[in-house]
Design a protein around this motif. Structure first.
Motif, short mmCIF file in Angstrom:
data_model
loop_
_atom_site.label_atom_id
_atom_site.label_comp_id
_atom_site.label_asym_id
_atom_site.label_seq_id
_atom_site.Cartn_x
_atom_site.Cartn_y
_atom_site.Cartn_z
N GLY A 1 0.81 -1.22 0.00
CA GLY A 1 0.00 0.00 0.00
C GLY A 1 0.83 1.26 0.00
O GLY A 1 0.50 2.24 -0.69
N SER A 2 1.93 1.28 0.76
CA SER A 2 2.80 2.46 0.79
C SER A 2 3.32 2.80 -0.59
O SER A 2 3.32 3.96 -1.01
N LEU A 3 3.78 1.78 -1.30
CA LEU A 3 4.34 2.01 -2.64
C LEU A 3 3.27 2.40 -3.64
O LEU A 3 3.47 3.29 -4.48
N LEU A 4 2.12 1.73 -3.58
CA LEU A 4 1.03 2.08 -4.49
C LEU A 4 0.58 3.52 -4.28
O LEU A 4 0.27 4.24 -5.24
N MET A 5 0.53 3.97 -3.03
CA MET A 5 0.13 5.35 -2.76
C MET A 5 1.15 6.34 -3.33
O MET A 5 0.81 7.48 -3.63
N ASP A 6 2.39 5.90 -3.47
CA ASP A 6 3.42 6.73 -4.10
C ASP A 6 3.40 6.60 -5.62
O ASP A 6 4.26 7.16 -6.31
N GLY A 7 2.45 5.82 -6.15
CA GLY A 7 2.33 5.68 -7.59
C GLY A 7 3.16 4.56 -8.18
O GLY A 7 3.21 4.41 -9.41
N LEU A 8 3.82 3.76 -7.34
CA LEU A 8 4.66 2.67 -7.82
C LEU A 8 3.91 1.34 -7.74
O LEU A 8 3.25 1.06 -6.72
N GLY A 9 4.01 0.52 -8.78
CA GLY A 9 3.41 -0.80 -8.73
C GLY A 9 2.39 -1.02 -9.82
O GLY A 9 1.50 -0.20 -10.03
N ASP A 10 2.53 -2.14 -10.52
CA ASP A 10 1.65 -2.46 -11.64
C ASP A 10 0.95 -3.80 -11.47
O ASP A 10 -0.06 -4.06 -12.13
N THR A 11 1.50 -4.66 -10.62
CA THR A 11 0.90 -5.95 -10.34
C THR A 11 1.32 -6.34 -8.94
O THR A 11 2.42 -5.99 -8.49
N ILE A 12 0.43 -7.02 -8.19
CA ILE A 12 0.71 -7.29 -6.78
C ILE A 12 0.35 -8.72 -6.41
O ILE A 12 -0.49 -9.35 -7.03
N ARG A 13 1.02 -9.20 -5.37
CA ARG A 13 0.63 -10.45 -4.73
C ARG A 13 0.69 -10.25 -3.21
O ARG A 13 1.69 -9.75 -2.68
N VAL A 14 -0.37 -10.62 -2.53
CA VAL A 14 -0.40 -10.64 -1.07
C VAL A 14 -0.04 -12.05 -0.64
O VAL A 14 -0.83 -12.98 -0.80
N SER A 15 1.16 -12.25 -0.12
CA SER A 15 1.65 -13.59 0.22
C SER A 15 1.24 -13.96 1.64
O SER A 15 1.78 -13.41 2.60
N LEU A 16 0.31 -14.89 1.77
CA LEU A 16 -0.18 -15.31 3.08
C LEU A 16 0.09 -16.79 3.30
O LEU A 16 0.03 -17.59 2.35
N THR A 17 0.37 -17.16 4.53
CA THR A 17 0.55 -18.57 4.87
C THR A 17 -0.83 -19.19 5.08
O THR A 17 -1.21 -19.61 6.18
N GLU A 18 -1.60 -19.20 4.03
CA GLU A 18 -2.98 -19.70 4.02
C GLU A 18 -3.25 -20.27 2.64
O GLU A 18 -2.41 -20.19 1.74
N ASP A 19 -4.43 -20.82 2.45
CA ASP A 19 -4.86 -21.21 1.11
C ASP A 19 -4.73 -19.99 0.21
O ASP A 19 -5.22 -18.90 0.55
N PRO A 20 -4.06 -20.11 -0.94
CA PRO A 20 -3.81 -18.93 -1.77
C PRO A 20 -5.08 -18.22 -2.25
O PRO A 20 -5.04 -17.03 -2.60
N VAL A 21 -6.22 -18.92 -2.26
CA VAL A 21 -7.47 -18.28 -2.66
C VAL A 21 -7.78 -17.09 -1.74
O VAL A 21 -8.36 -16.09 -2.17
N TYR A 22 -7.35 -17.18 -0.47
CA TYR A 22 -7.63 -16.09 0.48
C TYR A 22 -6.77 -14.86 0.22
O TYR A 22 -7.03 -13.79 0.79
N GLU A 23 -5.74 -15.00 -0.60
CA GLU A 23 -4.92 -13.83 -0.94
C GLU A 23 -5.65 -12.88 -1.88
O GLU A 23 -5.41 -11.66 -1.85
N ILE A 24 -6.54 -13.42 -2.69
CA ILE A 24 -7.14 -12.64 -3.77
C ILE A 24 -8.00 -11.48 -3.27
O ILE A 24 -7.82 -10.34 -3.71
N PRO A 25 -8.96 -11.70 -2.36
CA PRO A 25 -9.78 -10.56 -1.93
C PRO A 25 -8.99 -9.45 -1.26
O PRO A 25 -9.34 -8.27 -1.37
N VAL A 26 -7.90 -9.80 -0.57
CA VAL A 26 -7.06 -8.77 0.06
C VAL A 26 -6.37 -7.95 -1.02
O VAL A 26 -6.34 -6.71 -0.97
N ALA A 27 -5.82 -8.63 -2.02
CA ALA A 27 -5.14 -7.93 -3.11
C ALA A 27 -6.12 -7.07 -3.90
O ALA A 27 -5.81 -5.93 -4.29
N GLN A 28 -7.31 -7.61 -4.15
CA GLN A 28 -8.32 -6.84 -4.89
C GLN A 28 -8.72 -5.58 -4.13
O GLN A 28 -8.85 -4.49 -4.72
N ALA A 29 -8.91 -5.72 -2.82
CA ALA A 29 -9.29 -4.55 -2.02
C ALA A 29 -8.19 -3.51 -2.00
O ALA A 29 -8.45 -2.30 -2.09
#
Length: 682
Positions: free
Chosen positions: A259-287
């Motif tokens: 979020g810090s980098l995106l607010m500075d305008g940096l970033g084109d694609t993201i992954r939220v890396s969680l020690t969980e089922d990877p499906v749970y990463e998607i809603p966090v990244a989308q939000a």
């Protein structure tokens, strides 16, 4: 212009070249793309395709699959074919390569992108203490050129993309000995590979600079952009905090870094890396992506006005802002060497002081070491102020101090008549507009008269007369109401305020207030996740810039939840440690044990060890490096075998997994960092 972004005050997206990953464009004018990674064994084609489908159906736009060896890379052919046959030919697949060029050469034949880790790819990583002469260093670069060039040439022939993905935990010996374990070393590791690719006229590359420490990750991406700008490069960026962990902590760490980098305008694609089922990463990244894209502003040239002057923060080296020392309570105090203090708002009027005190006292067991320090109450009337004495007496040590927020419409002369006699550990907060200098002077005098700590809420364009006053006993915060349509974001206004205070040599502590976020009608996140992301981005960004001495989360009416969230954000930013710190990687096909259950099990046994940092790693790819600042490490060494580390040093090899938890606890005890958990009281 800042040396790494168009503006540190408004979100103006960095202009990058577009890189096509299959049918998905990354960078340029494309939206932020959402990625994740499968956790199945790659050779199990059916399981990997099934999980890839689940990710795609959840909104994942690019799916990554590990290819640790040539046999796994060969399985990508059938995975791609079956994934396409299932109706997902439009979703690109990415092969994750670490050590083996032959696996990369196989993978490039089957998938749309190959990720290469420059610290591992055909390189040495033994943490040997060596000194390279210039000639030896050049010879190493030539060896890299010879190893990497075939992949570049084949990617160019096939129209494939590459990601040069640097990890803080896996820098090569050569880089470590020339640049150290630093963000600059991470950047140079990537630039070596970029220069090789460009020498072949190849430019379809995406860059990443991942670390488990958000401060390191943020500094590395900023430094990468500055160095790319110097060399005329404008490659897209993939953002992620690696080994972020699970649950609320993993989401907070990811939101701070990404979020810090995106607010500075940096970033084109993201992954939220969680020690969980990877499906749970998607809603966090989308939000996260939605929240930032709603903040995007047109390029500066389209605004028809000049950029604001850059602030004086060094964005490439963390340094905390220097402030005056202030005692707030018996134990709570502010200072440059003190951790930020937490202020908790209470939802009840002051007249309900019995309820406020009862909730404060009953919160103690639930909060543990995240103790209640300051409480924030609102005085909307003179009658409220007349109940302050009863409130302070009822609190009676359940909180360190009380902050009373005065309604700006209350006349100060009437306030002076209603304030109680001197109360210990009482502070008063009042907002002031641009033309309220006289009211400000009256307020400060009033606070001095009643021995109350003054807290000043200022607008972004506050009178310089206020900022230039000697205010050794005053705390400053941002005006509570800033319209969403304001030209700059709240992070930017705090940055500007800190810079103006520095200009006037004003060392007043700064209070970061997290108001209730305006919820979009198209919000994709739950209300609590929205609050978590909002607090993590605002507070985390500022803390990672060295700004912030008091923190409050004012978006939740639950006293325990809002207090705990504030402490968790402070811990995620590395600003205050109140519980065990876990560095845990997301699972993948390289993992040698079940990371999710193992992490939860170890957390249950060691989660009471305040200040101890434990790394839980599924394999050795990044383990030793990411454990550089961890106290202890639990790493998969072989199937059903665990290696235990102290820092980077492996001290126990091939322990049967059934014994590993107890042996880890023994190791913690040997190093004097174990305490028995407190008995649970009901």
């Amino acid at each position: 212009m800042s040396s790494y972004c168009a503006s540190r005050f408004a979100t103006q997206r960095r202009l990058s070249r577009e890189v096509q990953v299959g049918s998905v464009g990354v960078g340029g004018d494309n939206p932020i793309r959402i990625q994740s990674m499968t956790t199945t064994l790659t050779q199990d084609v059916d399981a990997t395709v099934k999980q890839s489908i689940a990710l795609a159906e959840s909104g994942c736009e690019i799916v990554r699959v590990t290819a640790p060896n040539k046999k796994a890379a060969q399985a990508l052919k059938d995975i791609r074919a079956n994934f396409t046959a299932a109706g997902f030919g439009h979703i690109p697949l990415v092969a994750d390569i670490h050590f083996l060029p032959n696996a990369a050469m196989e993978a490039i034949e089957h998938v749309e992108k190959v990720r290469v880790n420059p610290g591992n790819y055909a390189d040495n990583k033994k943490f040997a203490v060596l000194e390279y002469t210039d000639a030896e260093y050049e010879a190493e670069l030539q060896r890299l050129y010879d190893s990497f060039s075939p992949l570049v040439k084949r990617a160019k022939e096939l129209g494939r993309a590459l990601r040069i993905g640097t990890n803080h935990g896996s820098l090569s010996d050569r880089i470590m000995n020339r640049y150290g374990d630093t963000p600059l070393g991470m950047v140079e590791s990537a630039l070596e590979f970029l220069r090789i690719a460009q020498s072949h006229g190849y430019y379809d590359m995406i860059l990443s600079m991942k670390a488990s420490n958000p401060k390191v990750m943020i500094e590395a991406y900023r430094l990468l952009v500055r160095h790319m700008d110097k060399e005329g490069m404008n490659y897209p960026l993939h953002l992620g905090v690696t080994e972020a962990g699970d649950g609320e902590d993993g989401r907070i760490k990811s939101a701070i870094g990404i979020g810090s980098l995106l607010m500075d305008g940096l970033g084109d694609t993201i992954r939220v890396s969680l020690t969980e089922d990877p499906v749970y990463e998607i809603p966090v990244a989308q939000a996260l992506a939605q929240k930032i894209m709603e903040q995007w502003r047109p390029s500066r040239s389209d605004l028809g006005r000049e950029s604001p002057k850059p602030d004086s923060v060094d964005p490439f080296h963390f340094q905390r802002r220097q402030i005056s020392k202030i005692q707030l309570g018996k134990f709570a105090k502010l200072g440059s060497e003190e951790p930020p203090t937490v202020i908790t708002p209470v939802p009840h009027p002051i007249s309900e002081y019995v309820t406020i005190a009862a909730e404060a006292k009953t919160s103690r067991p639930a909060l543990g070491d995240s103790k209640l320090e300051g409480i924030l109450v609102k005085a909307d009337s003179i009658d409220d102020l007349e109940k302050l004495t009863e409130l302070c007496e009822a609190i009676n040590g359940a909180a360190e101090f009380v902050v009373v927020e005065l309604n700006p419409k209350l006349p100060l002369d009437e306030v002076s008549l209603a304030l109680p006699p001197q109360q210990h550990h009482l502070a008063a907060l009042r907002d002031f507009g641009d033309d309220d200098y006289n009211d400000y002077k009256q307020f400060v005098h009033l606070c001095a008269q009643f021995k109350i700590r003054p807290i000043i809420g200022l607008s972004p364009t506050a009178d310089d007369g206020i900022l230039s006053e000697p205010t050794d006993d005053t705390i400053i915060t941002l005006h509570s109401s800033i319209a969403p349509s304001a030209p700059n974001h709240r992070i930017g206004y705090y940055r500007q305020l800190a810079d103006r205070l520095k200009h006037w040599k004003n060392k007043s502590p700064l209070w970061i207030r997290n108001p209730k976020p305006a919820r979009s009608k198209t919000a994709v996140s739950s209300p609590f996740l929205d609050k978590l992301l909002h607090a993590s981005i605002l507070t985390g960004s500022l803390l990672c810039d060295g700004i912030g001495d008091m923190v409050s989360i004012e978006s939740d009416d639950d006293l325990v939840r809002s207090t705990r969230l504030a402490y968790n954000v402070l811990q995620g930013a590395g600003s205050r440690i109140t519980k065990t710190e876990f560095v845990a990687c997301p699972s993948c096909g390289r993992t040698l044990f079940d990371l999710q259950t193992t992490t939860q099990r170890i957390r249950g046994k060691t989660g009471h060890l305040k200040g101890v940092k434990i790394a839980i790693m599924g394999c050795i790819v990044n383990g030793p490096g990411e454990m550089a600042d961890a106290d202890f490490g639990y790493v998969g060494g072989a199937p059903a075998k665990i290696n235990l580390y102290v820092g980077k040093t492996c001290v126990k090899y091939n322990i049967p997994q059934a014994e590993a938890d107890d042996r880890l606890i023994d190791l913690i005890k040997e190093h004097g960092k174990w305490v028995d958990p407190k008995p649970v009281t009901t």
